[in-house]
Scaffold this motif. Structure first.
Motif, PDB file in Angstrom:
ATOM      1  N   ALA A 234     -21.681   7.875   2.829  1.00 51.49           N
ATOM      2  CA  ALA A 234     -21.097   6.963   3.818  1.00 51.49           C
ATOM      3  C   ALA A 234     -20.804   7.659   5.143  1.00 51.49           C
ATOM      4  N   PHE A 235     -21.002   6.940   6.229  1.00 54.78           N
ATOM      5  CA  PHE A 235     -20.662   7.429   7.570  1.00 54.78           C
ATOM      6  C   PHE A 235     -19.230   6.974   7.849  1.00 54.78           C
ATOM      7  N   ILE A 236     -18.285   7.858   7.652  1.00 58.60           N
ATOM      8  CA  ILE A 236     -16.870   7.492   7.773  1.00 58.60           C
ATOM      9  C   ILE A 236     -16.151   8.504   8.652  1.00 58.60           C
ATOM     10  N   ASP A 237     -15.083   8.016   9.309  1.00 57.43           N
ATOM     11  CA  ASP A 237     -14.328   8.913  10.179  1.00 57.43           C
ATOM     12  C   ASP A 237     -13.329   9.737   9.371  1.00 57.43           C
ATOM     13  N   LYS A 238     -12.577  10.553  10.057  1.00 58.98           N
ATOM     14  CA  LYS A 238     -11.658  11.499   9.408  1.00 58.98           C
ATOM     15  C   LYS A 238     -10.606  10.778   8.554  1.00 58.98           C
ATOM     16  N   ASP A 239     -10.027   9.715   9.103  1.00 59.81           N
ATOM     17  CA  ASP A 239      -8.979   8.987   8.369  1.00 59.81           C
ATOM     18  C   ASP A 239      -9.526   8.352   7.093  1.00 59.81           C
ATOM     19  N   MET A 240     -10.696   7.740   7.206  1.00 56.81           N
ATOM     20  CA  MET A 240     -11.303   7.092   6.041  1.00 56.81           C
ATOM     21  C   MET A 240     -11.695   8.136   4.991  1.00 56.81           C
ATOM     22  N   LYS A 241     -12.209   9.251   5.461  1.00 53.97           N
ATOM     23  CA  LYS A 241     -12.599  10.313   4.530  1.00 53.97           C
ATOM     24  C   LYS A 241     -11.383  10.816   3.760  1.00 53.97           C
ATOM     25  N   TYR A 242     -10.271  10.997   4.474  1.00 53.74           N
ATOM     26  CA  TYR A 242      -9.033  11.432   3.818  1.00 53.74           C
ATOM     27  C   TYR A 242      -8.617  10.434   2.741  1.00 53.74           C
ATOM     28  N   GLY A 243      -8.649   9.136   3.084  1.00 58.19           N
ATOM     29  CA  GLY A 243      -8.259   8.107   2.122  1.00 58.19           C
ATOM     30  C   GLY A 243      -9.142   8.101   0.890  1.00 58.19           C
ATOM     31  N   VAL A 244     -10.450   8.255   1.080  1.00 56.98           N
ATOM     32  CA  VAL A 244     -11.384   8.261  -0.057  1.00 56.98           C
ATOM     33  C   VAL A 244     -11.168   9.510  -0.917  1.00 56.98           C
ATOM     34  N   LEU A 245     -10.946  10.643  -0.285  1.00 59.51           N
ATOM     35  CA  LEU A 245     -10.686  11.876  -1.042  1.00 59.51           C
ATOM     36  C   LEU A 245      -9.428  11.733  -1.904  1.00 59.51           C
ATOM     37  N   LEU A 246      -8.391  11.143  -1.323  1.00 56.68           N
ATOM     38  CA  LEU A 246      -7.134  10.982  -2.059  1.00 56.68           C
ATOM     39  C   LEU A 246      -7.308  10.016  -3.232  1.00 56.68           C
ATOM     40  N   LYS A 247      -8.033   8.927  -3.025  1.00 50.84           N
ATOM     41  CA  LYS A 247      -8.271   7.969  -4.109  1.00 50.84           C
ATOM     42  C   LYS A 247      -9.160   8.573  -5.198  1.00 50.84           C
ATOM     43  N   THR A 248     -10.126   9.374  -4.785  1.00 53.17           N
ATOM     44  CA  THR A 248     -10.986  10.049  -5.776  1.00 53.17           C
ATOM     45  C   THR A 248     -10.140  10.981  -6.640  1.00 53.17           C
ATOM     46  N   ALA A 249      -9.286  11.758  -5.997  1.00 51.40           N
ATOM     47  CA  ALA A 249      -8.403  12.681  -6.729  1.00 51.40           C
ATOM     48  C   ALA A 249      -7.473  11.919  -7.659  1.00 51.40           C
ATOM     49  N   THR A 250      -6.898  10.828  -7.157  1.00 53.70           N
ATOM     50  CA  THR A 250      -5.978  10.026  -7.963  1.00 53.70           C
ATOM     51  C   THR A 250      -6.703   9.426  -9.174  1.00 53.70           C
TER      52      THR A 250
ATOM     53  N   ALA B  99      -9.627  16.602  -9.988  1.00 51.98           N
ATOM     54  CA  ALA B  99      -8.597  16.052  -9.104  1.00 51.98           C
ATOM     55  C   ALA B  99      -8.128  17.115  -8.116  1.00 51.98           C
ATOM     56  N   GLU B 100      -7.896  18.333  -8.601  1.00 45.85           N
ATOM     57  CA  GLU B 100      -7.447  19.427  -7.726  1.00 45.85           C
ATOM     58  C   GLU B 100      -8.462  19.701  -6.622  1.00 45.85           C
ATOM     59  N   THR B 101      -9.749  19.681  -6.979  1.00 41.03           N
ATOM     60  CA  THR B 101     -10.805  19.954  -5.997  1.00 41.03           C
ATOM     61  C   THR B 101     -10.748  18.955  -4.842  1.00 41.03           C
ATOM     62  N   PHE B 102     -10.607  17.673  -5.178  1.00 43.00           N
ATOM     63  CA  PHE B 102     -10.590  16.645  -4.127  1.00 43.00           C
ATOM     64  C   PHE B 102      -9.280  16.649  -3.353  1.00 43.00           C
ATOM     65  N   LEU B 103      -8.188  17.025  -4.007  1.00 47.16           N
ATOM     66  CA  LEU B 103      -6.913  17.126  -3.300  1.00 47.16           C
ATOM     67  C   LEU B 103      -6.956  18.252  -2.272  1.00 47.16           C
ATOM     68  N   GLU B 104      -7.544  19.359  -2.641  1.00 47.43           N
ATOM     69  CA  GLU B 104      -7.661  20.482  -1.702  1.00 47.43           C
ATOM     70  C   GLU B 104      -8.516  20.091  -0.502  1.00 47.43           C
ATOM     71  N   GLN B 105      -9.567  19.284  -0.757  1.00 48.21           N
ATOM     72  CA  GLN B 105     -10.396  18.795   0.347  1.00 48.21           C
ATOM     73  C   GLN B 105      -9.594  17.855   1.243  1.00 48.21           C
ATOM     74  N   ALA B 106      -8.785  16.983   0.613  1.00 51.97           N
ATOM     75  CA  ALA B 106      -7.949  16.049   1.392  1.00 51.97           C
ATOM     76  C   ALA B 106      -6.974  16.805   2.282  1.00 51.97           C
ATOM     77  N   ILE B 107      -6.382  17.868   1.740  1.00 49.83           N
ATOM     78  CA  ILE B 107      -5.448  18.684   2.521  1.00 49.83           C
ATOM     79  C   ILE B 107      -6.158  19.329   3.703  1.00 49.83           C
ATOM     80  N   SER B 108      -7.383  19.779   3.492  1.00 46.10           N
ATOM     81  CA  SER B 108      -8.128  20.429   4.587  1.00 46.10           C
ATOM     82  C   SER B 108      -8.496  19.431   5.682  1.00 46.10           C
ATOM     83  N   VAL B 109      -8.645  18.140   5.298  1.00 43.55           N
ATOM     84  CA  VAL B 109      -8.992  17.114   6.291  1.00 43.55           C
ATOM     85  C   VAL B 109      -7.767  16.737   7.119  1.00 43.55           C
TER      86      VAL B 109
END
Length: 483
Positions: free
Chosen positions: A219-235, A246-256
């Protein structure tokens, strides 16, 4: 070698040019040389080999102009080979990392092309549906369905029907149409994200995680949307027990988005479940720097220290308490246990006023016996005897607490109640021994002892003169009332 390769390339001497570029690659591993070899292989019709060189070129430092050309070459080659997932991913990287807006347009056009039809009748029905959509959606749906009937591979009307159900909050119906598209175009990232949201709302976390991962990939998504998707994936992964993912995606969300607390809190919860208290502490300390007054961060820091048997825990639990006292907000039930153990700690460390202060914020129906007794004991220690009596009397007391209650009555000069306790527990050797050793209660004990040792004398009562019964009531079961 590079300059020679360029000269031969200009003159279209592909063989000599390639030889020099390959020598330059061997000597310098230059990205531009990989690019030119790729161009030469493309001109010779060797698309697979060309793609390999273009891929290697973009992995290395390159002249921006040639980097852009290498990406466009890769996009064209992947599409010509019908490798559409690679086409979309390359467009996405080209757009997000290098800012090439036309790459996004290219991906959108490819998706639209794959959803389209060459059936003129089907197109006509679809266009009729689009014209009616804003006026009469029911009629529009009929045209969309007719378009599908004319060409079952025509996915654009399938999307329109799915979106209609989605806007009506009929998510399962929407999902059935979206999945028809995703079955054929799994690299449609934006639709994967929409499907993931539906799965997530319905708590179908395994399917949600799969859809969200595809969205992140395509998906072509901006920073905010990417953060939201990463957090939902982790959850989602957290809810199905796949903590490592879950930890992997949370760490990515934190970096975003480093300033958002949610991923820190969920990550620390996972680390604590894995007994990785040092990792949890590191995560929470980073969160604490963002918001040092957040009660959930304070609570989790307290939990970490508590599990590490570190008394620092109680400092953080007290900070949670202070947050709710100052804001006069209702306390979440999960914090109550933390308050109870903190009150226990304060009692054992003789911080009685803190025990009282902490207990008063906990609703009575949520206090356990341990907290309530520590509250009563602390009131006693603070010489608030009347209040202590009220709370002691709610329980069947052990000897030490019974002694405190007895002393409370003595302090407020209610010797009757104090004697009653001593008398009722006269044969409780342990309790009586404590009473005998207590300067305040010893005199009361002696009074009770004296009363018990003094024989009770029953004084005879004078007999009342018996009255004759009236002759009119010779026999009756009713009581006789005086006239």
């Amino acid at each position: 070698y590079y300059e020679a390769g360029c000269r031969y390339y200009v003159h279209k001497n592909w063989q000599k040019s390639k030889e020099n570029f390959l020598k330059d690659i061997e000597a310098t591993d230059r990205g531009d040389s990989y690019y030119f070899v790729g161009e030469i292989e493309k001109n010779n019709g060797n698309l697979d080999t060309a793609a390999e060189y273009f891929e290697k070129a973009v992995e290395r430092k390159m002249t921006p102009k040639y980097r852009n050309l290498a990406y466009w070459n890769l996009i064209v080659i992947y599409e010509s080979k019908a490798d559409f997932p690679k086409t979309i991913k390359t467009c996405k990287y080209f757009y997000e990392v290098l800012g090439e807006a036309s790459a996004k347009t290219k991906a959108e056009n490819l998706i639209n092309k794959l959803m389209w039809t060459e059936n003129e009748d089907a197109k006509k029905e679809y266009e009729e549906g689009l014209n009616l959509k804003s006026k009469d959606y029911t009629a529009a749906l009929q045209h969309f369905r007719q378009a599908i009937a004319l060409d079952s591979s025509f996915l654009s009307p399938v999307f329109e029907i799915g979106m209609y159900y989605y806007t009506q909050n009929q998510y399962r119906d929407a999902l059935s149409y979206f999945n028809q598209i995703l079955y054929r175009i799994p690299f449609y990232g934006e639709l994967q994200m929409l499907a993931g949201d539906i799965y997530f709302q319905e708590k179908r976390y395994s399917e949600a995680a799969t859809a969200f991962e595809a969205a992140l990939e395509y998906a072509f998504i901006d920073k905010d949307m990417k953060y939201g998707v990463l957090l939902k994936t982790a959850t989602s992964y957290y809810n199905i027990g796949q903590y490592t993912k879950a930890e992997t995606f949370l760490e990515q969300a934190i970096s975003v988005k480093k300033g958002n607390l949610s991923p820190y809190l969920l990550l620390s919860a996972i680390q604590m479940q894995k007994n990785d208290y040092d990792g949890a502490l590191h995560t929470l300390q980073a969160a604490y720097k963002i918001d040092s007054n957040n009660p959930e961060i304070l609570y989790q820091l307290g939990l970490v220290y508590y599990n590490k048997n570190d008394n620092t825990a109680y400092q953080y639990f007290e900070k949670v308490y202070m947050q709710y006292r100052q804001k006069q907000k209702e306390i979440p039930p999960k914090y109550i246990k933390a308050f109870i153990v903190t009150a226990q700690y304060y009692y054992t460390t003789k911080q009685y006023s803190k025990v009282v202060e902490l207990t008063t914020i906990v609703p009575e129906n949520l206090r356990d016996e341990s907290l309530s007794l520590n509250y009563a004991r602390s009131l006693y220690m603070l010489a608030q005897y009347n209040e202590a009596i009220v709370h002691f009397n709610k329980f069947r007391l052990q000897d030490d607490d019974l002694l405190m209650l007895c002393r409370c009555y003595a302090f407020i000069n209610d010797t009757t109640k104090a004697k009653e306790i001593v008398s009722n527990n006269y044969y409780n050797t342990n309790f009586i021994n404590k009473v005998k050793e207590d300067k305040l209660l010893k005199p009361i004990y002696k009074e009770v002892q004296k009363q018990r040792e003094t024989p009770v004398t029953v004084q005879p009562q004078p007999l009342e003169e018996q009255k004759d019964l009236p002759t009119t009531h010779e026999s009756t079961t009713e009581p006789v009332h005086p006239q």
